[in-house]
Design an enzyme around this catalytic site. Structure first.
Site, short mmCIF file in Angstrom:
data_model
loop_
_atom_site.label_atom_id
_atom_site.label_comp_id
_atom_site.label_asym_id
_atom_site.label_seq_id
_atom_site.Cartn_x
_atom_site.Cartn_y
_atom_site.Cartn_z
CE LYS A 53 -3.83 -2.38 2.31
NZ LYS A 53 -4.59 -2.66 3.54
CD GLN A 97 -3.53 -4.35 6.75
OE1 GLN A 97 -3.64 -3.29 6.13
NE2 GLN A 97 -3.98 -5.49 6.27
CG ASP A 120 -9.26 0.60 5.69
OD1 ASP A 120 -9.19 0.05 4.58
OD2 ASP A 120 -8.41 0.47 6.59
N1 GUN Z 1 -7.14 -6.39 6.60
C1 GUN Z 1 -7.60 -7.11 5.53
N2 GUN Z 1 -8.14 -6.28 4.61
C2 GUN Z 1 -8.03 -5.02 5.10
C3 GUN Z 1 -8.41 -3.74 4.60
O1 GUN Z 1 -8.98 -3.59 3.52
N3 GUN Z 1 -8.10 -2.68 5.40
C4 GUN Z 1 -7.48 -2.83 6.61
N4 GUN Z 1 -7.25 -1.73 7.33
N5 GUN Z 1 -7.13 -4.00 7.10
C5 GUN Z 1 -7.39 -5.09 6.34
#
Ligand code: GUN
Length: 302
Positions: A53, A97, A120
């Site tokens: 990311k 995350q 998110d």
């Molecule tokens: N863990 C798995 N998918 C995601 C996501 O799309 N965002 C975040 N913050 N954590 C995740």
């Protein structure tokens, strides 16, 4: 006949090229979108995702900051770090995350991210507004990426029967909200199936579009798919494979080779939904930066 392969990698590359241009134009106006990612602990898969990311953000010209915190961090300290980012004018998007290690209260941490910086789309205000059908809202990246992928590959969900398998907060539920919205990318007839659905195959066989997001290989088999249906595989599972250098390979939730022979179109793993999730995160960050500027907040307030 073998299904059309919908390449998330290719569509995400187009999106990232468009975004790089948009970010450059914003930078000329003095606005550099900023994304902060917070990683708690050492889970290798989470570390890999967060790294991807940040690299993707930097590539399109987004200012990115990764904050690595120890697994045993105190909840109050983590909250303080999120609040610091909430008040930082250089940061327009905050991503924590998931999953967070026990015993941290995930909901409390997510609620500390201002809705305007919630790239998110997990804050209860954004979840609520999305479920009410709002369009001017930050929506979760994976489902948003899937809608984009469907539309760009010629499979607009409007008027189609869509079955989602999985009811998670990250994919299944927001996927249903997006597909139910009126207008672009929505207007579908939506069913959400899950682990307590009896005879899952009878439900998925109705679908023009099946979206599988449960995290278990082999969840969708060929007999569960209507001939010609579009199949979107959200799963990313590591399965042991001693013949590979790493000792494992990635596979989705769909029995790919067999389903490919029945479906009209299908996404691969890797190279399907994953790259779209990342491209959408970048798009959400740019959207957040623009909205905060328009609100005259420049990223400083909630
Ligand atoms: N863990 C798995 N998918 C995601 C996501 O799309 N965002 C975040 N913050 N954590 C995740």
């Amino acid at each position: 006949m073998s299904a059309q392969i919908i390449s998330g990698t290719e569509i995400a590359t187009q999106l990232r090229t468009d975004l790089a241009r948009e970010v450059a134009a914003l930078a000329d106006e003095g606005l550099v979108p900023g994304l902060a990612t917070v990683l708690v602990g050492e889970d290798p898969a989470s570390r890999a995702y967060v790294g991807m990311k940040n690299r993707a953000a930097a590539e399109v010209g987004i200012h990115s900051r990764q904050i690595d915190l120890p697994r045993d961090i105190d909840e109050e300290e983590l909250l303080g770090r999120v609040e610091g980012l909430a008040a930082d004018p250089a940061i327009h998007g905050i991503l924590v995350q998931l999953p967070l290690p026990d015993p941290i209260d995930e909901a409390r941490i997510l609620a500390a991210i201002p809705p305007g910086k919630d790239v998110d789309g997990f804050h209860p205000v954004n979840v609520g507004r999305l479920s009410q059908g709002a369009h001017d809202v930050l929506a979760p990246c994976t489902p948003r990426g899937i809608v984009e992928m469907l539309v760009r590959s010629g499979h607009d969900p409007a008027g189609r029967e869509v079955v989602i398998v999985g009811r998670s907060n990250i994919v299944g539920r927001p996927m249903a909200s997006l597909l139910l919205r009126r207008g672009a990318g929505g207007d579908a007839t939506v069913t959400v199936a899950h682990s307590r659905t009896p005879d899952l195959g009878a439900v998925t066989r109705r679908a023009d579009i099946v979206i599988v997001a449960v995290g278990r290989p082999g969840t969708l088999t060929a007999d569960m798919v209507k001939p010609g249906a579009v199949v979107i595989d959200v799963g990313v599972n590591r399965v042991d494979d001693p013949s590979t250098e790493k000792g494992y390979r990635l596979t989705g939730d769909v029995d790919f080779e067999a389903v490919r022979a029945v479906a009209g179109a299908i996404t691969p793993v890797p190279g399907g939904v994953g790259p779209m999730t990342i491209a959408t995160l970048l798009s959400n960050t740019v959207q957040a930066a623009r909205s905060l500027r328009e609100a005259g907040r420049n990223g400083t307030s909630r």
